[in-house]
Design a protein around this motif. Sequence first.
Motif, mmCIF file in Angstrom:
data_model
loop_
_atom_site.group_PDB
_atom_site.id
_atom_site.type_symbol
_atom_site.label_atom_id
_atom_site.label_comp_id
_atom_site.label_asym_id
_atom_site.label_seq_id
_atom_site.Cartn_x
_atom_site.Cartn_y
_atom_site.Cartn_z
ATOM 1 N N CYS A 245 0.898 -1.169 0.000
ATOM 2 C CA CYS A 245 0.000 0.000 0.000
ATOM 3 C C CYS A 245 0.932 1.213 0.000
ATOM 4 O O CYS A 245 1.122 1.850 1.019
ATOM 5 N N ALA A 246 1.505 1.503 -1.138
ATOM 6 C CA ALA A 246 2.732 2.307 -1.174
ATOM 7 C C ALA A 246 2.529 3.814 -1.224
ATOM 8 O O ALA A 246 3.387 4.569 -0.746
ATOM 9 N N LYS A 251 7.259 5.574 2.774
ATOM 10 C CA LYS A 251 7.993 4.400 3.284
ATOM 11 C C LYS A 251 8.727 3.700 2.149
ATOM 12 O O LYS A 251 9.804 3.134 2.351
ATOM 13 N N ILE A 268 -3.472 0.711 -5.146
ATOM 14 C CA ILE A 268 -4.710 0.537 -5.926
ATOM 15 C C ILE A 268 -5.084 1.823 -6.675
ATOM 16 O O ILE A 268 -5.836 1.782 -7.641
ATOM 17 N N ALA A 294 -4.045 -5.062 -3.814
ATOM 18 C CA ALA A 294 -3.237 -5.998 -3.029
ATOM 19 C C ALA A 294 -4.056 -7.183 -2.536
ATOM 20 O O ALA A 294 -3.487 -8.225 -2.207
ATOM 21 N N THR A 295 -5.376 -7.035 -2.485
ATOM 22 C CA THR A 295 -6.188 -8.169 -2.030
ATOM 23 C C THR A 295 -6.487 -9.141 -3.184
ATOM 24 O O THR A 295 -7.182 -10.135 -2.980
ATOM 25 N N ALA A 313 -1.512 -0.361 5.983
ATOM 26 C CA ALA A 313 -2.910 -0.516 5.585
ATOM 27 C C ALA A 313 -3.717 0.790 5.637
ATOM 28 O O ALA A 313 -3.467 1.644 6.490
#
Length: 423
Positions: A245-246, A251, A268, A294-295, A313
Motif C-alpha cells: 500500500c505504497a 515508506k 490501488i 493488493a487483495t 494498511a
Amino acid sequence: MQTLQNVLTHGRTLPNALADSVAALQDSRDRALCQELCYGVLRWHSRLEALVLNLLEQRPRNRDRDLTLLLELGLYQLLYTQIPPHAAVSATVDTARALGKSWAAGWINAVLRRFQRERASRLQAVDLDCATRHAMPPWLLGWLGTDWPADWPSLVQASNARAPLTVRVNRRRCDRDAWLAQLGAVSLTGTHLTELPQAVILSRALPVTELPGFADGEVSVQDAAAQFAAMLLALQPKQRVLDACAAPGGKTAHILEHTEVALTALDIDARRLARVAENLARLGLQANLLVGDATDPASWWDGLAFDRILVDAPCSGTGVIRRHPDIKWLRRPADLPALTVTQQRLLNQLWPLLSSGGRLIYATCSVLRAENDAVIESFLQRHEDALVRAPDIPLGRALQFGHQILPGERDMDGFYYACLEKD
Ligand SMILES: C[S@@+](CC[C@H](N)C(=O)[O-])C[C@H]1O[C@@H](n2cnc3c(N)ncnc32)[C@H](O)[C@@H]1O
C-alpha cells in the motif's frame, strides 16, 4: 469559508479543499494565514460550533449556515490565535459583506463582542460537555476511552495540538549532521531523535521547497513514527520486497534509501501512485511501480515470493488527527467495520506471497485496537505458520501482539506496528 464548507458540508478532505483556495492567493503570508485558519477551525470545530449556538439567541436559518461557520472562524481567531481582537472582529465582519450578507455585519459584530465580554461564562457552559470540550465526535471519544482508559486525556490533547514538521534525511545523499548544519542559513533549528538515525524534528514549519537540499533529494517530509517501518523490515541487500500500500511513497523511499533491495511498490490508486514516481525521481531511487489491488494478487503478482512485505494498511487515521483534523468530522463509526475487513483481507491475501523465513510488517496510523491488535489476533488464529515477533521499538508501548506509539509521544504521530514471520 469555501474550504471549510467543502470539508464540513461536502465531505472533501482538507488538503484537497485547501489546494484550490491556496492556489488563488498570490501572497505567501495570505496562503499561510488561510491554512492556519482552516486547520485551526477544523481542529476545534465542535467546540466553536457549540459556542456559536450558545451565543445566538436562536438557531440560524438553514440558508444562513455559512454565517455560523463564519462566526466559528471569528471565534477561532479570538480564542486560539495572536491576531489582535479588533482585527479578528473586523475581518469577520468584512467577510460577511464579501459573502453578500451585509445585513449580517452588525449582527456578527455584536455576537463576537458579546463573546469577548462574556468569554469565561460562555466557555464554562459549553465545556461542561466532555466531547465538546475536547472538540471530538462523541463516538470517537468513547472509543478512545474504551481502548485507552488511562491515556485518552493525553491522547486527545496531543491530537488537538499542532504537529511539528519532521523530516527524514536521505542517508544516500547527505550526512544527517551535515544537513543539520545547513539549517542556520534558513533560521531553523532541528532536533534529531536518538532512536531514529535519519529523523529530524524542525523548530518551525515552512514550505518543503524551502528546506535545504529538498530539490536535490537530500531530505523528505516524514513523521518520525513512520520511520520505524523501514527499520522493522530488517532489510538485507538484494532482497525482494513488496510495499503493498505504497502511495504516496514515504515508506517506499525510506526502504530504498536504507538498503539496496528489489522493491515492488503497489497501490490501488493510480493517481496516488504517480506521487510515488515523483518522490522517487526527486530522490534518485528506483522501484517497480504497479497499480493493483493488493487483495487480488492474481491480477498483478509474477509468482516469485517476497522476502519482506510491508502492509501499511488504509485505516481510520486516528493516530494522525493532529495533522489531519478533518478526520474527526469526515469519519463515521460505520467506516470502521469496512476498514477492518480490508485490513484482514490484505493480510490474508498477501501472506502466501511471503517466502518461508520472510517477514511481514503490518502498520497503521490508527490508535484503535479494532484495526491493530484485533486484526493481528484474528490473522494468527487462521495462520498456523505465522509467528508474531515483538517489534523492536524503544519507545511507545508493547501490546499483546504489536506495538503502539500514541500521538504526542516524543512529538510523534500515533502509529501501530506488528511484525509477523513465516515458519
Ligand atoms: C496509509 S496509506 C499508505 C501510505 C504509504 N505507505 C506511505 O508511507 O506514504 C494507504 C494506501 O493504501 C492504498 N490502498 C487501499 N486499498 C488498497 C488495496 N486493496 N490494494 C493496494 N493499495 C491499497 C491507498 O490507495 C493508500 O495509498
